[in-house]
Design a protein around this motif. Sequence first.
Motif, PDB file in Angstrom:
ATOM      1  N   TRP A   1      13.226 -45.055   7.558  1.00 53.91           N
ATOM      2  CA  TRP A   1      13.247 -44.705   8.983  1.00 53.91           C
ATOM      3  C   TRP A   1      13.667 -45.918   9.810  1.00 53.91           C
TER       4      TRP A   1
ATOM      5  N   HIS B   1       7.457 -40.821  14.142  1.00 50.43           N
ATOM      6  CA  HIS B   1       8.471 -40.607  13.102  1.00 50.43           C
ATOM      7  C   HIS B   1       9.013 -39.181  13.212  1.00 50.43           C
TER       8      HIS B   1
ATOM      9  N   LYS C   1      13.369 -42.755  17.289  1.00 52.06           N
ATOM     10  CA  LYS C   1      13.696 -44.180  17.370  1.00 52.06           C
ATOM     11  C   LYS C   1      13.366 -44.691  18.759  1.00 52.06           C
TER      12      LYS C   1
ATOM     13  N   VAL D   1      13.383 -47.639  12.929  1.00 53.03           N
ATOM     14  CA  VAL D   1      12.374 -47.583  13.978  1.00 53.03           C
ATOM     15  C   VAL D   1      12.943 -48.031  15.317  1.00 53.03           C
TER      16      VAL D   1
END
Length: 634
Positions: free
Chosen positions: A499, A401, A404, A501
């Motif tokens: 987020w 994190h 991506k 991902v």
Amino acid sequence: MAKGTTILYLFAVAVLGQALTPSTFLTTVDKERLRAVFEAAQPYTDAANAHYSILGLKLLGATIAKEQDVCKSVTSTLKSDNVESWFHASKAAAALSSCKLPVGNAEKLLNEAVSAGGSVAAIYYAFFALKNLGLPVDNAKITAALSEALKSDDSPLSHSYAFHVATEIGGAELGKYFDLIEDIIAQADEVDGVYLQFEGGLSVTAAILESAYKLAGKHGKAPTISEDKVLKFANYLLSRKHVQRLKSAYELLAAAAILSNNKFHIPLCVTLSSSIAVSQSKPTVQVRVSDMLGGSLGKTTVTADSAKNLGDQSVVVNKKQFKDTSDESLFEMDFMANKPSSGFYKVTVSVTPAKADARLIGTSGAAVTVKVTTQVSLDNVEIGVADKDQASAPKPVRVQHPQKVGQVLEADFHQKVIMKFSLTDKTGGAMFRAHQTFVKLTNLESKQEIIFVAESDSSNNYKFELNVGGSAKDFGFKTGKYSLELVIGDAVIENPIAWTVADVALTFQDGPAATEKPDQYAKKPEIKHMFREPEKRPSQSVSMAFTVLVLVPIAILFLCWMKIGVNIANFPFSISAIGFHVCLAAVFSLYYCYWTHLDMFQTLRYLGFLGVPTFIFGNRMLSSIAAKRKGEKS
């Protein structure tokens, strides 16, 4: 971290609801709002508005600008033939300097209101109007009239009027009415175990409290009101501090003032002055201890008796004293020095005045809510694609994190998407279980969103599995590229996470064409009432046969008349008789029309018009026949 933090927070609020010590007071903002309500009543067009506005501003310590102009305004609102208007105008004038009302016929009018048949309110208005105008008052007459009036109206509000009058008259009346305070207070209604109020709401509750404490102060004895009831009354008054009506604003302020300054009971208000959230960056908890008006109680010692985690019930504080500040009413404590874990805490507070004061109530058992927040980190994030039958091991991709995944993951309806991750409390290093953990997939072309929940296991490790084939219906069988986003939130997380991902290309098996969901807020078609379809009519021959059978009795009637004759000599040829029979014939004709082509509602409407003259003509005809027969017999 215990599961369901938000639920625990609601539980915390419920628990704190049982602490009777008020957790709020009339702040500076509240007083400014009340002041605006009082000032908005100007220029005065009504004596009552002038009374509540001027006295309300006086209670707030505000200066009345241009008092002479205000006095003229009060005088112009006076209705000289109304006792209540004299009361309000005289109250307002008495609060102004050098404001005299023209007495005129006031003495006669006000003394006439004090009669054996007068109401308690009228006696109260007349008595204080006489006092405010400086006119002579017959206390014996007032006392006798008041006792008589209370026999027919013994409501709590009437007793509050009587308490005010008895306080002003004094003497033997003080003890007589003082003994009634306990009975009147017993009539209050309790709400949720925290509030106490009278039927009638704020006006009645405030009036009784103000009059009872004034009467007790004059009598020199504490009113028979238990401390917990005083605290519940205070809680009710403070729950109404956002009132906007002029009269209610004044009554609230007057009652709060008497509970903040009397000889017997002064409720403490223990309020969380700092933010509810504390963290390593903002570790201080501040509480304010004051009376209901926010006034200082002098030098006091404030102690946190305990601070209990509402999740695991652990106690992190025990008998820790708050530190003094430059503000005599404000106290603070470094809550994070106790190394609490994240969550909600109930902090129980006790107050000890430096100089003993028996009037102070609610000095122990007060409670405030504190939320310890923390930051979390996303660890061990893996995402990959595997066969549904798991014949081949998944090939996960590790990602940090907030980066991506660089490649587009591809999965068809024979496969599933798997993602694993864990959350770690940055402060304590322990595994963290968040209340909200969602995985959102958004079609990059249509922007349609589908949201799933990521579940945690007993070790607080999270895992999300998307069975592509089994979820095809949720996606509307729409093959394409989707953005996979992880959303994490909790009431005690300082850094909620949203987020993206990876991008995932999903291929679904052929299915029904995806259709857009109808807009639930779109205009719906108009609903019209429809009558039930009429049943099928019988054949014409059956209808004619039935009609003939119905008419047979009428034919028999006419044949009988032809055989035995008809005596119409007694028919009274008058307007009422002719009108009645004409209307009766019209009613029968209406029945025929109902049978052939009218519906029920049309028939009833026409029948309503015909019924009135039919009744009038019939009544007059029968009355004349009865009168004629009576004359023949005599």
